[in-house]
Scaffold this motif. Structure first.
Motif, PDB file in Angstrom:
ATOM      1  N   LEU A   1      41.976  35.115  -2.312  1.00  0.00           N
ATOM      2  CA  LEU A   1      43.087  34.200  -2.553  1.00  0.00           C
ATOM      3  C   LEU A   1      42.973  33.721  -3.992  1.00  0.00           C
ATOM      4  O   LEU A   1      41.909  33.279  -4.421  1.00  0.00           O
ATOM      5  CB  LEU A   1      43.028  32.997  -1.607  1.00  0.00           C
ATOM      6  N   TYR A   2      44.059  33.797  -4.725  1.00  0.00           N
ATOM      7  CA  TYR A   2      44.016  33.395  -6.133  1.00  0.00           C
ATOM      8  C   TYR A   2      44.265  31.896  -6.282  1.00  0.00           C
ATOM      9  O   TYR A   2      44.889  31.262  -5.430  1.00  0.00           O
ATOM     10  CB  TYR A   2      45.056  34.170  -6.939  1.00  0.00           C
ATOM     11  N   ARG A   3      43.740  31.328  -7.361  1.00  0.00           N
ATOM     12  CA  ARG A   3      44.081  29.952  -7.765  1.00  0.00           C
ATOM     13  C   ARG A   3      45.297  30.048  -8.680  1.00  0.00           C
ATOM     14  O   ARG A   3      45.224  30.543  -9.788  1.00  0.00           O
ATOM     15  CB  ARG A   3      42.926  29.279  -8.508  1.00  0.00           C
ATOM     16  N   SER A   4      46.409  29.559  -8.193  1.00  0.00           N
ATOM     17  CA  SER A   4      47.689  29.791  -8.847  1.00  0.00           C
ATOM     18  C   SER A   4      47.778  29.167 -10.230  1.00  0.00           C
ATOM     19  O   SER A   4      47.295  28.063 -10.473  1.00  0.00           O
ATOM     20  CB  SER A   4      48.822  29.242  -7.977  1.00  0.00           C
ATOM     21  N   ARG A   5      48.401  29.913 -11.123  1.00  0.00           N
ATOM     22  CA  ARG A   5      48.841  29.411 -12.410  1.00  0.00           C
ATOM     23  C   ARG A   5      50.255  29.938 -12.643  1.00  0.00           C
ATOM     24  O   ARG A   5      50.657  30.939 -12.043  1.00  0.00           O
ATOM     25  CB  ARG A   5      47.915  29.890 -13.536  1.00  0.00           C
ATOM     26  N   PRO A   6      51.047  29.293 -13.494  1.00  0.00           N
ATOM     27  CA  PRO A   6      52.410  29.787 -13.753  1.00  0.00           C
ATOM     28  C   PRO A   6      52.406  31.237 -14.220  1.00  0.00           C
ATOM     29  O   PRO A   6      51.441  31.705 -14.831  1.00  0.00           O
ATOM     30  CB  PRO A   6      52.918  28.841 -14.849  1.00  0.00           C
ATOM     31  N   LEU A   7      53.501  31.943 -13.941  1.00  0.00           N
ATOM     32  CA  LEU A   7      53.604  33.341 -14.330  1.00  0.00           C
ATOM     33  C   LEU A   7      53.742  33.502 -15.840  1.00  0.00           C
ATOM     34  O   LEU A   7      53.588  34.602 -16.358  1.00  0.00           O
ATOM     35  CB  LEU A   7      54.798  33.998 -13.625  1.00  0.00           C
ATOM     36  N   ILE A   8      54.052  32.408 -16.524  1.00  0.00           N
ATOM     37  CA  ILE A   8      54.126  32.429 -17.987  1.00  0.00           C
ATOM     38  C   ILE A   8      52.993  31.568 -18.535  1.00  0.00           C
ATOM     39  O   ILE A   8      52.868  30.394 -18.177  1.00  0.00           O
ATOM     40  CB  ILE A   8      55.486  31.909 -18.485  1.00  0.00           C
TER      41      ILE A   8
END
Length: 514
Positions: A166-173
């Protein structure tokens, strides 16, 4: 750390000792709640996993001076909502990759292990040896994970076509420009909209006394030893994101003309004294200090850098702004899509003994991703960091003064993107600036066509190849080599394994479903 280095007996012994020291420092956050929600997802998993509170062991990273303590309000809130007792081993940012490798080598692992180099030799070998659980078949059983994890990001973290983390989310930009808005106003300039205009602003910030103090004491651009701004500059000069796909063949970005133009852009700034001459020796913190002290006016990197830069600014006249949108030399507006995460949680079989326990662990992350938790990671704790008015978040100046911790906890503990389901509200101008800047370009990202591919040679020799490329990039920018010298460095890259990487990546791409 490469696989070959890990095989050296002395290194294995040192890694085991390091792992033991890290694990001894586990921070326990023990908070009880009679009314806490169960840790499992509201699905079939919720019927199979135990409903009583369980201890969730985890290795995580902190980047501030101190990690959250066991009495931290955010940790307590998470424990209450997920019905868990958190036992977190906090690792500081420095040398985190080697410490994670040491923990993997030791075999003494928690239920959730945060890994940053998820395509490293150590990690790939561990996955293929069956050290970690494959979690792909279970995701759909957990409604929040199913709904709020981005499919394109999940695809990018797969190994051999299967999902283990499971990834630790960051913005796609993750790229943009942070700029002194008051300096623009002082010089009668507007936000740059092309690479040429960006150069002209940087030049004016260096030569035209933007702070109006009558002294020649400012520079336009600051960067750091890692050249954090290069990706954005490459994108606006038409370069591909890591790999170019042309006529069904993959080619590394550094062989594209747009990449060379980005190098020339930086070289020109350096030669003309429009950026910090010491960038090769300076850390991110040191680079930001030049901005905060009023000595520089432009920072290219993640737009959310505006938070820390503005918070630490000692120049009382400073007004900061940020943007992503810019017309590239190709005529289109473009920015590289980031990988969408910082670190991935892997789930060791040595710590999770059964499918039922795995579902319990995934249930914790499902609860952590619920709208209520997304609201907490976005706004903080109600009453302390924001108030509710007509169902929307409202932040007073007094509450805003406490909000730095919200960003820290979001980066440390969040999994899914908290902006997806949190309540709406009025943000402070700094937060709204970087969020709007990224959202404006979400539909114009340039993807990496090879992001899911794992080259054997790149896994084994990636560190060496990356160093050759980065060293050559710096040499070109500071004028130690010219274009012929750059070409020679790229020949060195090819002979050191680069040609083999290109061959393997194209063979892997040819096998992908079309």
């Amino acid at each position: 750390m490469t696989g070959n280095k890990l095989n050296h007996p002395a290194v294995r012994k040192g890694m085991a000792v390091t792992a033991s020291l890290v694990l001894i420092s586990t921070v326990l956050a023990a908070c009880s709640s009679e009314n806490a929600a169960p840790a499992t997802g509201s699905s079939a998993a919720g019927n199979t996993a135990a409903q009583e509170k369980f201890t969730m062991t985890m290795v995580n990273q902190f980047t501030q001076n101190q990690p959250p303590g066991e009495d931290d309000e955010f940790v307590k809130k998470i424990e209450e909502f997920t019905n868990t007792k958190l036992a977190i081993t906090w690792i500081p940012g420095g040398n985190v990759h080697e410490k994670i490798n040491a923990i993997i080598a030791s075999g003494d692992m928690p239920k959730a292990l945060l890994v940053f180099e998820n395509k490293s030799t150590t990690l790939i070998n561990a996955v293929r040896a069956g050290v970690f659980w494959e979690i792909g078949p279970y995701i759909n059983e957990f409604p929040n994970l199913k709904k709020y994890l981005y499919p394109e990001v999940l695809e990018g973290v797969k190994i051999d076509g299967k999902l283990y983390s499971l990834y630790r989310s960051r913005p796609l930009i993750g790229d943009g420009v942070v700029i002194r808005k008051d300096w623009l106003n002082n010089l009668g300039l507007s936000q740059p909209k092309t690479p040429d205009e960006l150069y002209n602003v940087i030049k004016a910030f260096t030569q035209n006394d933007p702070d109006k103090n009558g002294k020649n004491d400012t520079i336009g651009l600051v960067d750091e030893s890692a050249l954090r701004g290069f990706g954005y500059v490459a994108a606006i000069h038409g370069a591909p994101n890591e790999w170019e796909l042309k006529d069904g063949k993959l080619s590394p970005a550094q062989f594209h003309p747009g990449y060379t133009e980005a190098l020339k852009f930086y070289r020109k700034l350096y030669k003309e004294g429009l950026m910090n001459k010491e960038f090769t020796l300076q850390s991110r913190t040191q680079a930001h200090e030049l901005l905060q002290k009023g000595q520089a006016g432009v920072r290219i990197g993640d737009p959310d850098m505006i938070i820390g830069i503005s918070a630490g600014t000692t120049d009382t006249k400073a007004q900061w702004d940020t943007f992503v949108k810019m017309q590239s030399t190709t005529g289109s507006e473009r920015v590289f899509m980031s990988n969408g995460y910082t670190g991935n949680f892997f789930f060791p079989k040595s710590a999770i003994k059964s499918e039922a326990e795995l579902k319990q662990v995934l249930g914790y992350f499902d609860k952590l991703s619920a709208p209520e938790m997304q609201t907490m990671f976005t706004w903080g704790l109600e009453g302390k960091h924001y108030s509710l008015k007509d169902g929307k978040a409202s932040v007073t100046p007094e509450q805003a003064a406490n909000n730095a911790v919200v960003n820290n906890r979001r980066n440390e503990l969040q999994v899914v993107d908290g902006l997806q389901a949190s309540i709406q509200g009025q943000r402070n101008p700094v937060d709204q600036a970087w969020i709007s800047a990224k959202q404006e370009m979400n539909s114009k990202v340039v993807t990496n066509p090879a992001i899911t591919l794992i080259s054997k040679t790149l896994t084994e020799r990636g560190t060496e190849l990356k160093q050759i490329l980065e060293d050559a990039r710096v040499k070109f920018i500071i004028g130690e080599i010219d274009e012929a010298g750059w070409d020679n460095e790229m020949k060195k890259w090819r002979s050191a394994g680069g040609d083999k990487v290109i061959q393997e990546m194209n063979e892997l791409y040819a096998k992908m479903p079309k």
